[in-house]
Design a protein around this motif. Structure first.
Motif, PDB file in Angstrom:
ATOM      1  N   GLU A  44      18.165   7.242  28.378  1.00 54.91           N
ATOM      2  CA  GLU A  44      19.162   6.185  28.279  1.00 54.91           C
ATOM      3  C   GLU A  44      20.472   6.778  27.769  1.00 54.91           C
ATOM      4  O   GLU A  44      20.474   7.686  26.941  1.00 54.91           O
ATOM      5  N   GLY A  45      21.577   6.279  28.275  1.00 59.68           N
ATOM      6  CA  GLY A  45      22.880   6.752  27.850  1.00 59.68           C
ATOM      7  C   GLY A  45      23.961   5.823  28.350  1.00 59.68           C
ATOM      8  O   GLY A  45      23.671   4.827  29.037  1.00 59.68           O
ATOM      9  N   PRO A  46      25.220   6.115  28.061  1.00 60.56           N
ATOM     10  CA  PRO A  46      26.328   5.249  28.466  1.00 60.56           C
ATOM     11  C   PRO A  46      26.407   5.028  29.971  1.00 60.56           C
ATOM     12  O   PRO A  46      26.756   3.936  30.423  1.00 60.56           O
ATOM     13  N   GLU A  47      26.080   6.077  30.766  1.00 62.37           N
ATOM     14  CA  GLU A  47      26.174   5.946  32.216  1.00 62.37           C
ATOM     15  C   GLU A  47      25.145   4.945  32.735  1.00 62.37           C
ATOM     16  O   GLU A  47      25.457   4.092  33.583  1.00 62.37           O
ATOM     17  N   THR A  48      23.924   5.013  32.207  1.00 64.32           N
ATOM     18  CA  THR A  48      22.877   4.075  32.634  1.00 64.32           C
ATOM     19  C   THR A  48      23.227   2.655  32.211  1.00 64.32           C
ATOM     20  O   THR A  48      23.084   1.706  32.990  1.00 64.32           O
ATOM     21  N   LYS A  49      23.690   2.492  30.977  1.00 70.23           N
ATOM     22  CA  LYS A  49      24.045   1.154  30.494  1.00 70.23           C
ATOM     23  C   LYS A  49      25.184   0.566  31.314  1.00 70.23           C
ATOM     24  O   LYS A  49      25.160  -0.618  31.681  1.00 70.23           O
ATOM     25  N   ALA A  50      26.202   1.391  31.646  1.00 72.23           N
ATOM     26  CA  ALA A  50      27.316   0.907  32.462  1.00 72.23           C
ATOM     27  C   ALA A  50      26.834   0.513  33.855  1.00 72.23           C
ATOM     28  O   ALA A  50      27.308  -0.479  34.429  1.00 72.23           O
TER      29      ALA A  50
END
Length: 272
Positions: A44-50
């Motif tokens: 999980e990271g910012p790219e997945t959340k975005a």
């Protein structure tokens, strides 16, 4: 299809990398051109959340996306379904929301920042860029100029966004094509008026003529590539600007503000 046992996009992160990878793979099924695929690394990271938030806006039609996929929730059910992604027609002129999410990161190749002599393209573009509203897409970019000792970057906040052109000339209908240098169609921040910036130079408080345009794959740290404009990763620029060329095919839209300035189409936000 296998499901997930706990939420993706929640805190603490889901430790099951197979479940995270499954959601990433499902997201990529819906990320057709011009959207770029995300990494299917099981983390999980910012790219997945975005990407989850983008999917929730476009497909689930959530008015306030939360970036979270719950087991048996509406987002997971939509991801696991076979319903085709609706296509936006050309000429759609609903307000645009352009977001540069810099994640608190600083790029390399910028004088005045750490790593100024490191001109790797992969680390020059620190921001996740999303477009929603009248057009939609996700890209990579940067909010930084080439020299923070002289110029500055936009202060976090929201600004008016316009159509327009980069470099002096008289716009013609034949100019409504994707270009990577010279006189070209771009987006314009705050109608070319002054905006607040932060800089290593204490007296540098504002900049004007700020545009959204393409960056370059190769450069020298001491040769300007951008002096305060918001820039797109060079491989993402063609798809990015084509979104707007397709949505606004009339030259009158690109010159409505007079000369090289077009009409207001929405907002651009710089945020962590």
């Amino acid at each position: 299809m296998a499901g997930i046992t706990r939420a993706i996009g929640d805190q603490p992160p889901n430790p099951n990398r197979d479940e995270v990878r499954l959601v990433q793979q499902l997201l990529n099924k819906y990320r057709t051109t011009p959207l770029r695929p995300i990494e299917e690394d099981g983390r999980e990271g910012p790219e997945t959340k975005a990407a989850i938030e983008d999917f929730q806006r476009r497909v689930v039609k959530m008015p306030h996306p939360d970036g979270r996929v719950d087991p048996n929730g509406a987002t997971f059910k939509a991801l696991a379904g076979d319903k085709p992604l609706p296509q936006k027609p050309a000429g759609n002129t609903a307000p645009v929301a352009l977001v540069f999410r810099h994640q608190g990161k600083q790029p390399t190749g910028v004088t005045g920042l750490a790593g100024a002599k490191d001109t790797k393209t992969a680390t020059r573009y620190e921001s996740l860029v999303s477009v929603t509203g009248g057009v939609m897409g996700s890209f990579k970019g940067s909010i930084y100029p080439d020299n923070m000792d002289i110029k500055g970057r936009l202060v976090d906040g929201t600004y008016d966004l316009y159509l327009g052109f980069h470099k002096p000339s008289t716009p013609k209908a034949s100019d409504l094509v994707m270009r990577t240098n010279g006189f070209r169609a771009v987006l314009v921040v705050n109608a070319n008026r002054a905006v607040s910036v932060t800089s290593n130079l204490a007296s540098k408080k504002t900049s004007d003529g700020i545009h959204v345009h393409n960056g370059w794959a190769n450069w020298k740290a001491d040769v300007p590539m951008s002096e305060g404009c918001l820039i797109l990763h060079p491989t993402d620029w063609p798809a990015f600007i084509q979104l707007f060329l397709d949505a606004y095919p009339d030259l009158a839209d690109w010159t409505a503000g007079g000369g090289r300035l077009g009409k207001k189409i929405g907002t651009v936000t710089v945020m962590p």
